[in-house]
Design a protein around this motif. Structure first.
Motif, PDB file in Angstrom:
ATOM      1  N   GLU A 132       1.420  -1.063   0.189  1.00 38.34           N
ATOM      2  CA  GLU A 132      -0.001  -0.221   0.020  1.00 38.34           C
ATOM      3  C   GLU A 132       1.143   0.928  -0.125  1.00 38.34           C
ATOM      4  O   GLU A 132       0.419   2.372  -0.506  1.00 38.34           O
ATOM      5  CB  GLU A 132      -1.290   0.119   1.380  1.00 38.34           C
ATOM      6  CG  GLU A 132      -1.968  -0.723   1.414  1.00 38.34           C
ATOM      7  CD  GLU A 132      -3.187  -1.156   0.110  1.00 38.34           C
ATOM      8  OE1 GLU A 132      -3.140   0.461  -0.450  1.00 38.34           O
ATOM      9  OE2 GLU A 132      -3.758  -1.613  -0.674  1.00 38.34           O
ATOM     10  N   TRP A 133       1.797   0.995   0.959  1.00 34.36           N
ATOM     11  CA  TRP A 133       2.835   2.434   0.546  1.00 34.36           C
ATOM     12  C   TRP A 133       3.178   2.869  -0.647  1.00 34.36           C
ATOM     13  O   TRP A 133       3.358   3.434  -0.995  1.00 34.36           O
ATOM     14  CB  TRP A 133       4.077   2.594   2.028  1.00 34.36           C
ATOM     15  CG  TRP A 133       4.393   3.455   2.030  1.00 34.36           C
ATOM     16  CD1 TRP A 133       4.548   4.085   3.010  1.00 34.36           C
ATOM     17  CD2 TRP A 133       5.774   3.703   1.688  1.00 34.36           C
ATOM     18  NE1 TRP A 133       4.902   5.001   3.281  1.00 34.36           N
ATOM     19  CE2 TRP A 133       5.916   5.149   2.337  1.00 34.36           C
ATOM     20  CE3 TRP A 133       6.622   3.147   0.458  1.00 34.36           C
ATOM     21  CZ2 TRP A 133       7.415   5.715   1.920  1.00 34.36           C
ATOM     22  CZ3 TRP A 133       7.949   3.711   0.073  1.00 34.36           C
ATOM     23  CH2 TRP A 133       7.958   4.994   0.772  1.00 34.36           C
ATOM     24  N   ASP A 134       4.335   1.676  -1.512  1.00 31.50           N
ATOM     25  CA  ASP A 134       4.816   1.724  -2.523  1.00 31.50           C
ATOM     26  C   ASP A 134       3.968   2.641  -3.473  1.00 31.50           C
ATOM     27  O   ASP A 134       4.383   3.130  -4.358  1.00 31.50           O
ATOM     28  CB  ASP A 134       5.480   0.588  -3.052  1.00 31.50           C
ATOM     29  CG  ASP A 134       6.390   0.109  -2.144  1.00 31.50           C
ATOM     30  OD1 ASP A 134       7.089   0.658  -1.628  1.00 31.50           O
ATOM     31  OD2 ASP A 134       6.848  -1.540  -2.458  1.00 31.50           O
ATOM     32  N   ALA A 135       2.303   1.683  -3.458  1.00 27.62           N
ATOM     33  CA  ALA A 135       1.237   1.957  -4.860  1.00 27.62           C
ATOM     34  C   ALA A 135       0.993   3.634  -4.025  1.00 27.62           C
ATOM     35  O   ALA A 135       1.034   4.033  -5.171  1.00 27.62           O
ATOM     36  CB  ALA A 135      -0.001   1.323  -4.499  1.00 27.62           C
ATOM     37  N   ALA A 136       0.992   4.092  -3.322  1.00 21.92           N
ATOM     38  CA  ALA A 136       0.685   5.642  -2.405  1.00 21.92           C
ATOM     39  C   ALA A 136       1.632   6.114  -3.079  1.00 21.92           C
ATOM     40  O   ALA A 136       1.358   7.510  -3.586  1.00 21.92           O
ATOM     41  CB  ALA A 136       0.742   5.567  -1.293  1.00 21.92           C
ATOM     42  N   GLN A 194       4.607   9.607   7.720  1.00 22.44           N
ATOM     43  CA  GLN A 194       4.286  10.809   7.489  1.00 22.44           C
ATOM     44  C   GLN A 194       5.617  11.334   7.071  1.00 22.44           C
ATOM     45  O   GLN A 194       5.106  12.092   5.573  1.00 22.44           O
ATOM     46  CB  GLN A 194       5.548  11.941   9.452  1.00 22.44           C
ATOM     47  CG  GLN A 194       4.079  11.375  10.352  1.00 22.44           C
ATOM     48  CD  GLN A 194       4.953  12.239  11.186  1.00 22.44           C
ATOM     49  OE1 GLN A 194       5.792  11.557  11.360  1.00 22.44           O
ATOM     50  NE2 GLN A 194       4.986  11.858  12.686  1.00 22.44           N
ATOM     51  N   ALA A 195       6.238  10.757   5.968  1.00 18.45           N
ATOM     52  CA  ALA A 195       6.320  10.597   4.967  1.00 18.45           C
ATOM     53  C   ALA A 195       5.711  10.642   3.748  1.00 18.45           C
ATOM     54  O   ALA A 195       6.067  11.714   2.960  1.00 18.45           O
ATOM     55  CB  ALA A 195       8.080   9.867   4.928  1.00 18.45           C
ATOM     56  N   ASN A 221      -3.433   9.600  -0.345  1.00 20.03           N
ATOM     57  CA  ASN A 221      -2.718   8.523   0.563  1.00 20.03           C
ATOM     58  C   ASN A 221      -3.801   7.381   1.447  1.00 20.03           C
ATOM     59  O   ASN A 221      -3.644   6.632   2.384  1.00 20.03           O
ATOM     60  CB  ASN A 221      -1.694   8.811   2.007  1.00 20.03           C
ATOM     61  CG  ASN A 221      -0.924   9.951   0.610  1.00 20.03           C
ATOM     62  OD1 ASN A 221      -0.441   9.662   0.342  1.00 20.03           O
ATOM     63  ND2 ASN A 221      -0.236  10.937   1.943  1.00 20.03           N
ATOM     64  N   ALA A 222      -4.840   7.485   0.608  1.00 20.27           N
ATOM     65  CA  ALA A 222      -5.993   7.151   1.150  1.00 20.27           C
ATOM     66  C   ALA A 222      -5.941   5.300   1.540  1.00 20.27           C
ATOM     67  O   ALA A 222      -6.392   4.628   2.765  1.00 20.27           O
ATOM     68  CB  ALA A 222      -7.850   7.116   0.741  1.00 20.27           C
ATOM     69  N   PRO A 223      -5.640   4.374   0.577  1.00 21.00           N
ATOM     70  CA  PRO A 223      -5.598   2.713   1.255  1.00 21.00           C
ATOM     71  C   PRO A 223      -4.718   2.892   2.169  1.00 21.00           C
ATOM     72  O   PRO A 223      -4.646   1.382   2.972  1.00 21.00           O
ATOM     73  CB  PRO A 223      -5.202   2.028  -0.336  1.00 21.00           C
ATOM     74  CG  PRO A 223      -5.694   3.650  -1.164  1.00 21.00           C
ATOM     75  CD  PRO A 223      -5.368   5.132  -0.688  1.00 21.00           C
ATOM     76  N   THR A 224      -3.313   3.917   2.369  1.00 22.54           N
ATOM     77  CA  THR A 224      -2.533   3.638   3.851  1.00 22.54           C
ATOM     78  C   THR A 224      -2.907   3.401   4.645  1.00 22.54           C
ATOM     79  O   THR A 224      -2.897   3.343   5.655  1.00 22.54           O
ATOM     80  CB  THR A 224      -1.347   3.962   3.941  1.00 22.54           C
ATOM     81  OG1 THR A 224      -1.950   5.325   3.691  1.00 22.54           O
ATOM     82  CG2 THR A 224      -0.573   4.442   1.632  1.00 22.54           C
ATOM     83  N   ALA A 281      14.015  11.195   1.914  1.00 24.84           N
ATOM     84  CA  ALA A 281      13.571  11.178   3.576  1.00 24.84           C
ATOM     85  C   ALA A 281      12.523   9.731   3.027  1.00 24.84           C
ATOM     86  O   ALA A 281      13.168   9.228   4.500  1.00 24.84           O
ATOM     87  CB  ALA A 281      12.882  12.551   4.519  1.00 24.84           C
ATOM     88  N   ALA A 282      11.873   9.913   2.478  1.00 27.97           N
ATOM     89  CA  ALA A 282      10.645   8.870   2.782  1.00 27.97           C
ATOM     90  C   ALA A 282      11.733   7.484   2.239  1.00 27.97           C
ATOM     91  O   ALA A 282      11.081   6.364   2.398  1.00 27.97           O
ATOM     92  CB  ALA A 282       9.195   8.694   1.461  1.00 27.97           C
TER      93      ALA A 282
END
Length: 136
Positions: free
Chosen positions: A3-7, A76-77, A49-52, A110-111
């Motif tokens: 999910e993070w990678d997709a966002a 936060q990143a 970012n909603a799906p995360t 930073a992310a």
């Protein structure tokens, strides 16, 4: 992580598309005619970012504190990347010299670092043998 990678990909695509539009329509933008040009990008940012959210909630319910903290840093990143993109979607006349990618680049580095910390902490938890629970 999926999910993070997709966002992250969604945010990067928004940034890249907005940069392309900036150079295609810079004169209209600098005249203040940004109405419809960037509204679609703003809508996409709101949803990026909603799906995360659910994924982060699950991690913080299950992970040890180190993993929880790393998940919070990941979230936060993404928020910082979103904020950088959103602030750049409002071109001002003093930005006529071109598209400044430095804020995105530094937030993206930073992310990437936050992602690596999260992966390292999860890997440490997954490779640690379970410890017996103390009896009360």
């Amino acid at each position: 992580m999926q999910e993070w990678d997709a966002a992250h990909r969604r945010l990067k695509n928004i940034w890249t598309q907005a940069e392309d539009v900036y150079y295609q329509d810079v004169n209209r933008i600098l005249e203040g005619d940004i109405g419809e040009i960037y509204n679609s990008f703003l809508d996409q940012l709101e949803e990026a970012n909603a799906p995360t959210t659910t994924a982060f909630e699950r991690v913080t319910m299950l992970g040890p504190r180190d993993v929880d903290n790393a998940a919070l840093e990941l979230e936060q990143a993404l928020q910082r990347l979103r904020a950088v993109a959103k602030s750049r979607l409002f071109p001002l006349p003093e930005r006529a010299t071109g598209w400044n990618s430095e804020p995105w680049d530094s937030s993206d580095l930073a992310a990437a670092a936050a992602r690596q910390v999260f992966v390292d902490r999860v890997r440490r938890v997954l490779t640690s043998p379970p410890a017996p629970m103390p009896r009360a």
